[in-house]
Motif scaffolding. Sequence first.
Motif, PDB file in Angstrom:
ATOM      1  N   UNK A   1       0.536  -2.808  14.677  1.00 22.48           N
ATOM      2  CA  UNK A   1       0.195  -3.472  13.421  1.00 22.48           C
ATOM      3  C   UNK A   1       1.382  -3.298  12.475  1.00 22.48           C
ATOM      4  N   UNK A   2       1.843  -4.408  11.941  1.00 20.45           N
ATOM      5  CA  UNK A   2       2.932  -4.405  10.978  1.00 20.45           C
ATOM      6  C   UNK A   2       2.336  -4.684   9.603  1.00 20.45           C
ATOM      7  N   UNK A   3       2.474  -3.729   8.710  1.00 22.35           N
ATOM      8  CA  UNK A   3       1.944  -3.863   7.362  1.00 22.35           C
ATOM      9  C   UNK A   3       3.161  -4.093   6.449  1.00 22.35           C
ATOM     10  N   UNK A   4       3.191  -5.284   5.830  1.00 25.89           N
ATOM     11  CA  UNK A   4       4.340  -5.637   5.002  1.00 25.89           C
ATOM     12  C   UNK A   4       3.884  -6.251   3.686  1.00 25.89           C
ATOM     13  N   UNK A   5       4.824  -6.357   2.758  1.00 30.37           N
ATOM     14  CA  UNK A   5       4.476  -6.908   1.438  1.00 30.37           C
ATOM     15  C   UNK A   5       4.238  -8.402   1.507  1.00 30.37           C
TER      16      UNK A   5
ATOM     17  N   UNK B   1      -4.804   1.276  -4.338  1.00 29.78           N
ATOM     18  CA  UNK B   1      -3.515   1.665  -4.915  1.00 29.78           C
ATOM     19  C   UNK B   1      -2.387   0.733  -4.517  1.00 29.78           C
ATOM     20  N   UNK B   2      -2.715  -0.424  -3.923  1.00 29.14           N
ATOM     21  CA  UNK B   2      -1.688  -1.369  -3.484  1.00 29.14           C
ATOM     22  C   UNK B   2      -1.058  -0.929  -2.178  1.00 29.14           C
ATOM     23  N   UNK B   3       0.172  -1.364  -1.974  1.00 32.37           N
ATOM     24  CA  UNK B   3       0.924  -1.006  -0.765  1.00 32.37           C
ATOM     25  C   UNK B   3       2.227  -0.346  -1.191  1.00 32.37           C
ATOM     26  N   UNK B   4       2.670   0.616  -0.399  1.00 33.43           N
ATOM     27  CA  UNK B   4       3.929   1.296  -0.708  1.00 33.43           C
ATOM     28  C   UNK B   4       4.582   1.748   0.587  1.00 33.43           C
ATOM     29  N   UNK B   5       5.893   1.978   0.562  1.00 31.03           N
ATOM     30  CA  UNK B   5       6.569   2.486   1.759  1.00 31.03           C
ATOM     31  C   UNK B   5       5.915   3.767   2.257  1.00 31.03           C
ATOM     32  N   UNK B   6       5.858   3.920   3.569  1.00 34.01           N
ATOM     33  CA  UNK B   6       5.200   5.086   4.161  1.00 34.01           C
ATOM     34  C   UNK B   6       5.783   6.397   3.629  1.00 34.01           C
ATOM     35  N   UNK B   7       7.080   6.433   3.358  1.00 34.98           N
ATOM     36  CA  UNK B   7       7.712   7.662   2.861  1.00 34.98           C
ATOM     37  C   UNK B   7       7.209   8.040   1.475  1.00 34.98           C
ATOM     38  N   UNK B   8       6.666   7.067   0.727  1.00 33.35           N
ATOM     39  CA  UNK B   8       6.153   7.325  -0.620  1.00 33.35           C
ATOM     40  C   UNK B   8       4.642   7.542  -0.648  1.00 33.35           C
ATOM     41  N   UNK B   9       3.980   7.355   0.486  1.00 35.88           N
ATOM     42  CA  UNK B   9       2.524   7.510   0.584  1.00 35.88           C
ATOM     43  C   UNK B   9       2.160   8.972   0.378  1.00 35.88           C
ATOM     44  N   UNK B  10       1.098   9.207  -0.395  1.00 34.37           N
ATOM     45  CA  UNK B  10       0.613  10.563  -0.628  1.00 34.37           C
ATOM     46  C   UNK B  10      -0.887  10.604  -0.411  1.00 34.37           C
ATOM     47  N   UNK B  11      -1.371  11.734   0.049  1.00 30.40           N
ATOM     48  CA  UNK B  11      -2.802  11.929   0.268  1.00 30.40           C
ATOM     49  C   UNK B  11      -3.566  11.619  -1.011  1.00 30.40           C
ATOM     50  N   UNK B  12      -4.577  10.755  -0.898  1.00 28.15           N
ATOM     51  CA  UNK B  12      -5.451  10.453  -2.020  1.00 28.15           C
ATOM     52  C   UNK B  12      -4.948   9.413  -2.999  1.00 28.15           C
ATOM     53  N   UNK B  13      -3.773   8.794  -2.751  1.00 29.11           N
ATOM     54  CA  UNK B  13      -3.246   7.817  -3.711  1.00 29.11           C
ATOM     55  C   UNK B  13      -3.874   6.430  -3.585  1.00 29.11           C
ATOM     56  N   UNK B  14      -4.687   6.207  -2.539  1.00 29.29           N
ATOM     57  CA  UNK B  14      -5.347   4.915  -2.362  1.00 29.29           C
ATOM     58  C   UNK B  14      -4.434   3.796  -1.928  1.00 29.29           C
ATOM     59  N   UNK B  15      -3.192   4.108  -1.563  1.00 27.80           N
ATOM     60  CA  UNK B  15      -2.221   3.081  -1.174  1.00 27.80           C
ATOM     61  C   UNK B  15      -2.217   2.866   0.338  1.00 27.80           C
TER      62      UNK B  15
END
Length: 174
Positions: free
Chosen positions: A170-174, A28-42
């Motif tokens: 670990x820093x996860x960034x775009x 599901x790519x990468x997204x801000x942690x606040x936008x992460x949802x269970x099962x979105x694959x991000x």
Amino acid sequence: MVDRLIVETAAGVLHWGKQSTPCAIGKGGAKPAADKREGDGATPLGTYPLRWVYYRPDRVPPPATDLPIRGLCRRDGWCDDPAHPAYNRPILLPCDASAESLWREDGLYDLIVVLGHNDAPATPGLGSAIYLHCCKYDDTGAMKPTLGCIAVPRATLAEILKTCTPQTVIEIRE
């Protein structure tokens, strides 16, 4: 020793010290942690502590690392049910909630680094089971995307772990 692992999600590269390796991220790519949802694959963007390492004792030796280490057993699992009190925590299987088995036949979890995403405390639905783990390859030899984790070759993960301490993030960034 390194104080920071850096994942560049757009490039698909993980850096540690002066070294780097290709890595896989979530389908599901990468997204801000606040936008992460269970099962979105991000894969959640942000900076996270490395909590501990699991290893599969029937397949790999305990990794050389200063991080806490735990050998897996067949009953180890991780709760991914947002309605359950053990959401985003390790559990023993069988469980009365939705949970993932950590004892896998495909080798993905021969080495797992548990990342401190959504765990202090866990907010139901904002994502669970975010790890740094072993990668899987498709028929062309390309790394397959994950369900939201970061994945690298098993031998590379063992090398990365040699450089990690309980202070490493670990820093996860775009």
